[in-house]
Write a protein that holds these residues in place. Structure first.
Motif, mmCIF file in Angstrom:
data_model
loop_
_atom_site.group_PDB
_atom_site.id
_atom_site.type_symbol
_atom_site.label_atom_id
_atom_site.label_comp_id
_atom_site.label_asym_id
_atom_site.label_seq_id
_atom_site.Cartn_x
_atom_site.Cartn_y
_atom_site.Cartn_z
ATOM 1 N N THR A 198 -7.822 -7.164 7.050
ATOM 2 C CA THR A 198 -6.654 -6.304 7.156
ATOM 3 C C THR A 198 -5.388 -7.154 7.203
ATOM 4 O OG1 THR A 198 -6.706 -6.314 9.574
ATOM 5 C CG2 THR A 198 -8.033 -4.640 8.444
ATOM 6 N N LYS A 208 -2.336 -1.604 0.098
ATOM 7 C CA LYS A 208 -2.198 -0.584 1.131
ATOM 8 C C LYS A 208 -1.020 0.340 0.838
ATOM 9 C CE LYS A 208 -2.100 -0.053 6.143
ATOM 10 N NZ LYS A 208 -2.061 -0.770 7.453
ATOM 11 N N ARG A 249 -1.346 -6.004 1.322
ATOM 12 C CA ARG A 249 -0.222 -5.146 1.712
ATOM 13 C C ARG A 249 0.193 -4.251 0.546
ATOM 14 N NH1 ARG A 249 5.441 -5.944 1.768
ATOM 15 N NH2 ARG A 249 6.479 -4.749 3.417
ATOM 16 N N GLN A 251 -1.973 2.552 -1.984
ATOM 17 C CA GLN A 251 -2.877 3.602 -1.504
ATOM 18 C C GLN A 251 -2.117 4.686 -0.747
ATOM 19 O OE1 GLN A 251 -5.963 2.146 1.045
ATOM 20 N NE2 GLN A 251 -6.977 4.142 1.255
ATOM 21 N N GLU A 252 -1.158 4.270 0.085
ATOM 22 C CA GLU A 252 -0.363 5.254 0.828
ATOM 23 C C GLU A 252 0.453 6.131 -0.120
ATOM 24 O OE1 GLU A 252 1.914 2.984 3.538
ATOM 25 O OE2 GLU A 252 0.254 2.630 4.946
#
Length: 311
Positions: free
Chosen positions: A3, A279, A276, A282-283
């Motif tokens: 992560t 992510k 990042r 994806q958001e």
């Protein structure tokens, strides 16, 4: 896949480690410069002393004999007791510095069956203890603080053992800096000075006839006064050379650690940006999908409302 939080923690850990390695590099650099300056201030005296010993030996009678210069009979028969003084470090993190000198000391000890081991440095003590090798004596607080006084204490102890015939030979194993990039592990015989004795007589015997030279009050008195100083100077030089080699090795290790840390940090930053970005993507995808779902739900409600029959 780690992560972003885990990657941030790793990068932060590398930053903290690099602060330590940079500090160690600077400390080692400062210590090495200081030690080299102290050695350079005393080297002229000991180099002059060495050349003076050579001149004295050139003017000694060919049949002159002295315990400091000649092998003892039992050494020639292979029955002598040999002392090996091994100079190591008190700390690790110095690359192959300790490994090289310890292996050389082991080889020297193996060539002399009846030998006594003397150690400078905690790394040497720990290593030989793990090998169940008996250490005759360890000189504490010397590896990290080589001074003329500490060298003199070692010299006095070695001379005492030699004069009391508890040892018949003395060898020193240490590391010498050839230059800033190369170091050399050395073994030198300090007692007796038989090698020097032979080189002087066989090197250029004719030159002695052209030198105006008087030995006063006697050859024995001069030899017994000058040889211990020569040995003290050699041991001091070996201590400082070893200390400088250790600091130079540590600087090299810390520099390599910093370079590796920088590369790893860059790789982690690249991975962090990818994770990042993934992510964020994806958001955004989830937000867009949610917006489309809401639009479809609204459209569906409108279509149902348009066909509804009111009573």
């Amino acid at each position: 896949m780690p992560t972003t939080r885990e990657l941030r923690d790793r990068i932060s850990s590398i930053d903290n480690t690099m602060k330590i390695t940079n500090a160690m590099y600077l400390i080692s650099s400062t210590k090495m410069r200081k030690a080299r300056a102290e050695l350079l201030s005393t080297e002229p005296y000991f180099y002059t002393l060495q050349s003076m010993i050579a001149r004295i030996i050139r003017h000694l009678p060919p049949d002159y004999s002295h315990p400091y210069l000649d092998f003892r009979k039992k050494v020639l028969r292979g029955e002598g007791r040999t002392a090996v003084l091994c100079i190591t470090a008190d700390k690790g993190l110095a690359g192959a510095y300790n490994h090289n000198v310890l292996k050389m000391a082991e080889e020297t000890l193996s060539r002399h069956g009846n030998s006594k081991l003397f150690v400078v440095g905690e790394m040497g003590r720990v290593y030989f203890h793990s090998k169940n090798r008996e250490i005759e004596e360890q000189f504490h607080y010397t590896a990290q603080n080589p001074t003329l006084h500490r060298a003199r204490m070692i010299t006095m102890r070695m001379m005492e053992l030699f004069e009391d015939r508890e040892i018949d030979e003395l060898y020193i194993v240490y590391t010498r800096m050839k230059n800033s990039l190369e170091m050399e592990t050395c073994v030198n015989q300090l007692l007796p000075l038989d090698k020097l004795h032979k080189e002087i007589f066989t090197g250029n015997p004719v030159s002695a006839n052209y030198e105006a030279f008087n030995i006063f009050p006697s050859p024995d008195a001069v030899i017994e006064n000058i040889i211990p100083d020569y040995i003290n100077g050699f041991i001091y030089s070996a201590l400082v050379e070893s200390f400088c080699s250790e600091q130079n090795s540590r600087m090299t290790s810390m520099d390599a650690a910093n370079r590796n840390g920088s590369r790893l940090k860059q790789q982690l930053k690249t991975l962090y940006n990818r994770v990042r970005q993934a992510k964020i993507t994806q958001e955004i995808t989830e937000v867009a999908a949610g917006a489309r779902a809401q639009q479809r739900a609204k459209a569906k409600r409108r279509s149902r409302g348009g066909t509804r029959v009111r009573p």
